[in-house]
Design a protein around this motif. Structure first.
Motif, PDB file in Angstrom:
ATOM      1  N   ARG A   5      -4.432   1.755  -2.048  1.00 22.20           N
ATOM      2  CA  ARG A   5      -4.924   0.423  -2.418  1.00 22.20           C
ATOM      3  C   ARG A   5      -4.164  -0.132  -3.616  1.00 22.20           C
ATOM      4  N   VAL A   6      -3.829   0.754  -4.560  1.00 22.39           N
ATOM      5  CA  VAL A   6      -3.070   0.296  -5.728  1.00 22.39           C
ATOM      6  C   VAL A   6      -1.669  -0.146  -5.304  1.00 22.39           C
ATOM      7  N   CYS A   7      -1.049   0.623  -4.412  1.00 24.18           N
ATOM      8  CA  CYS A   7       0.300   0.245  -3.966  1.00 24.18           C
ATOM      9  C   CYS A   7       0.266  -1.105  -3.256  1.00 24.18           C
ATOM     10  N   GLN A   8      -0.716  -1.284  -2.376  1.00 29.21           N
ATOM     11  CA  GLN A   8      -0.829  -2.575  -1.674  1.00 29.21           C
ATOM     12  C   GLN A   8      -0.964  -3.719  -2.666  1.00 29.21           C
ATOM     13  N   PHE A   9      -1.855  -3.526  -3.621  1.00 22.21           N
ATOM     14  CA  PHE A   9      -2.074  -4.624  -4.571  1.00 22.21           C
ATOM     15  C   PHE A   9      -0.867  -4.792  -5.502  1.00 22.21           C
ATOM     16  N   SER A  10      -0.146  -3.708  -5.756  1.00 28.77           N
ATOM     17  CA  SER A  10       1.078  -3.824  -6.566  1.00 28.77           C
ATOM     18  C   SER A  10       2.076  -4.727  -5.857  1.00 28.77           C
ATOM     19  N   ASN A  11       2.168  -4.566  -4.540  1.00 26.43           N
ATOM     20  CA  ASN A  11       3.082  -5.434  -3.797  1.00 26.43           C
ATOM     21  C   ASN A  11       2.644  -6.889  -3.879  1.00 26.43           C
TER      22      ASN A  11
END
Ligand code: WTA
Length: 603
Positions: free
Chosen positions: A49-55
């Motif tokens: 979820r953090v990676c998705q939101f980082s993108n």
């Protein structure tokens, strides 16, 4: 560690998932305001979820940007903060209990290019229309010539539109007829729509050891909040180490810190310290008294919490209801209890120790500050013999001293200013945008020392006892408030010429706010005016700063040079007639009058 590079998000998530094989371990048991609203997030899910939101964030900004986060206690708050860190952006989290005015001030001071918020949330039975407040703040920013380009809104209470990824956050189970979700298409972006199609792979941005990590505002004695700036490696090392040792962290622990992430305790000991250690934590959105005063202990049993960290004000609040609501639950999973935020009075300590912990659990009374990043004075559980009300001894590497007014170090049993003689990894690096304020606030009064602004006593056994703030700061329910900031909010009202605010001891909150106001000629302090003044302060600062007592003061006690004698006002607020030396007072009849007109009612 100067010259080295790292990324905290990598250390908190990727390392735990890939190197330490903790992907399936629970990172957070999220417990909503309403019993029954719950969610479990593993380390692997959190990383995704953090990676998705980082993108998503990468498409909106870049490394070094400041991002204001104004959110309730939901998993997405952690996701938003760690996504900032992953891409090298600097988060500035504003406690969701602060007013629109406070948010605006903080957005402008840190020059944020993006705000992340939510539609709303419940605190007990009370609905907070958070998006409405965020919009008001953005409007104020615009009026002051600082337009923020983007605002991302999470739907926490409202159901997302058909095409949104509402599965990312289950909407609250209760219906919210009073929820208002204003939408400004020029600025607003939907959290869920942005995530649609966002990849869950995102290479962390490698940053310098001393790069800024986050800004967190804390009250300043001049009234303007200070943007405390922490940097990457030192803060990471310090929160990870203090968490591990002070809570004696073990792999099978379930840890629960009841603070809000909007305060430093939540930053250091909900997000950074626990995740760095691969810990499992409870993330609680609600209140200790909702739906009833057993809620905390019900949650302790539900998740089998072993390490529990809270504030003296919460303990005093629950103590009022006696031991029965506690004893309704077993609490046999508890091993270590902690407190933070203000001195704990020995009665509250005893209750916590005997009733909550059944004399089985050591209490770690941790003294520290937003500025220190992590624990400074604290026992180590079961290793340090405790004294109720004392934060005992310095943590490893911390070198305290007690100074007298002339800056001389006192030896042995003594009382004076608490200072630190040596830097430690978690120390703040600057006041954002104002390095000279950093130097003058913390290093000027006693050159060569870091000044805490707390008074402290050392007993014959070398134990440290914090005696409270010695600047014009009040501690209400563990939150530091600046008297100057409250005074200026009061004076902005047309009927108020001058205001002085002092603390009056309060059995639950620690201190309550006692405000003296001098009104304009002809004005009288009626019920409606009092209500307006309370509202004024709530709107300028937030509900935590609502005045408890307001007294009409035709004159304030001043020295001949015109300085308000707060010491005298404190005595009046507490009805203590022994005023000490008042020879510098310009007009002593003022004091007589104030004693006569004291507020006698309890709020
Ligand atoms: C007070 C909170 C006594 C103190 C982490 C300090 C305490 C201020 C304790 C910092 C404690 C915090 N015993 N006093 N265990 N912990 N304080 O920045 O006055 O919100 O200076 O950080 O809280 O508050 P802050």
């Amino acid at each position: 560690m100067e010259g080295a590079t790292t990324n905290i998000c990598y250390n908190l998530l990727d390392r735990n998932v890939h190197d330490r094989k903790l992907g399936d371990k629970v990172a957070f048991f999220w417990e909503g305001n309403d019993p029954g609203d719950e969610l479990t997030v593993t380390y692997r899910e959190l990383l995704q979820r953090v990676c998705q939101f980082s993108n998503v964030l990468k498409s909106q900004g870049q490394k070094g940007d400041r991002v204001s986060i104004y959110m309730p206690m939901v998993v997405e708050l952690v996701v938003a903060m760690l996504a900032c860190v992953r891409i090298g952006a600097v988060h500035s989290i504003v406690f969701a209990g602060f007013s629109a005015e406070s948010l605006c001030e903080r957005i402008m001071d840190s020059q944020c290019s993006l705000v992340i918020t939510a539609d709303g949330f419940y605190r007990g039975d009370k609905l907070i229309n958070l998006k409405l407040l965020a919009d008001e703040a953005l409007q104020k920013c615009r009026e002051k010539g600082f337009p923020v380009e983007k605002c991302i809104m999470l739907r926490h209470l409202s159901k997302a539109a058909e095409d949104d990824l509402s599965s990312q956050c289950p909407p609250a189970k209760r219906s919210c007829p009073d929820l208002q979700v204003p939408w400004n298409p020029d600025v607003d972006l939907c959290w869920h729509a942005l995530l649609r199609g966002a990849s869950d792979v995102c290479e962390p941005e490698w940053v310098e050891s001393e790069d800024p990590l986050f800004i967190l505002y804390t009250s300043g004695s001049t009234g303007k909040p200070k943007g405390v700036l922490h940097s990457v490696s030192g803060y990471m090392l310090y929160t990870a180490t203090t968490f591990k040792l002070v809570f004696d962290h073990q792999p099978d622990d379930v840890y629960w810190c009841t603070a809000d992430i909007g305060w430093i305790t939540g930053h250091s000991y909900i997000t950074y310290g626990p995740l760095a250690n691969g810990a499992t934590s409870v993330l609680f959105e609600g209140l200790p008294t909702f739906p009833d005063v057993s809620r905390m202990w019900q949650i302790v049993d539900k998740y089998r919490v072993s390490k529990f960290y809270t504030a003296p004000t919460a303990i005093r609040l629950l103590m009022k209801y006696g031991s029965e609501p506690v004893q309704r639950y077993k609490r046999n999973s508890l091993k270590v209890l902690g407190t933070v935020g203000e001195p704990i009075n020995p009665e509250a300590w005893q209750w916590y120790y005997t009733v909550v912990g059944e004399k089985r659990c050591p209490i770690v009374d941790t003294f520290w500050q937003t500025e220190t990043g992590g624990h400074m004075l604290t026992p180590l559980p079961a290793a340090t013999p405790m004294k109720p009300g004392s934060a005992t001894f310095p943590f490893f590497g911390v070198v305290p001293a007690i100074l007298n007014e002339s800056g001389e170090e006192l030896e042995g049993p003594s009382e004076g200013y608490l200072v630190f003689k040596q830097p430690w990894p978690g120390v703040m690096r600057s006041v954002y945008g104002n390095h000279s304020r950093f130097e003058s606030t913390y290093f000027k009064k006693f050159p060569g020392y870091y000044v805490t602004a707390d008074g402290c006593r050392r007993d014959k056994d070398g134990y440290y006892w914090i005696t409270g703030r010695i600047d014009d700061m009040l501690n209400v329910s563990g939150h530091l408030l600046s008297t100057a900031e409250i005074e200026s909010a009061l004076v902005e009202h047309a009927a108020v010429v001058e205001a002085a605010v002092v603390g009056r001891p309060h059995p639950v909150k620690g201190e309550s706010l006692y405000c003296f106001v001098t009104l304009t000629e002809g004005a009288t302090l009626s019920g409606p005016l009092e209500a307006e003044l309370r509202k004024q302060v709530r709107e300028k600062i937030g509900a935590i700063a609502t005045p408890d007592y307001i007294q009409n003061a035709p004159g304030l006690p001043k020295t001949r040079s015109g300085k308000i004698m707060r010491r005298v006002l404190r005595k009046i607020a507490c009805d203590e007639r022994d005023l000490g030396d008042i020879s510098t007072l310009a007009d002593s009849s003022v004091v007589e009058q104030l004693f006569r007109d004291r507020c006698l009612t309890t709020p």
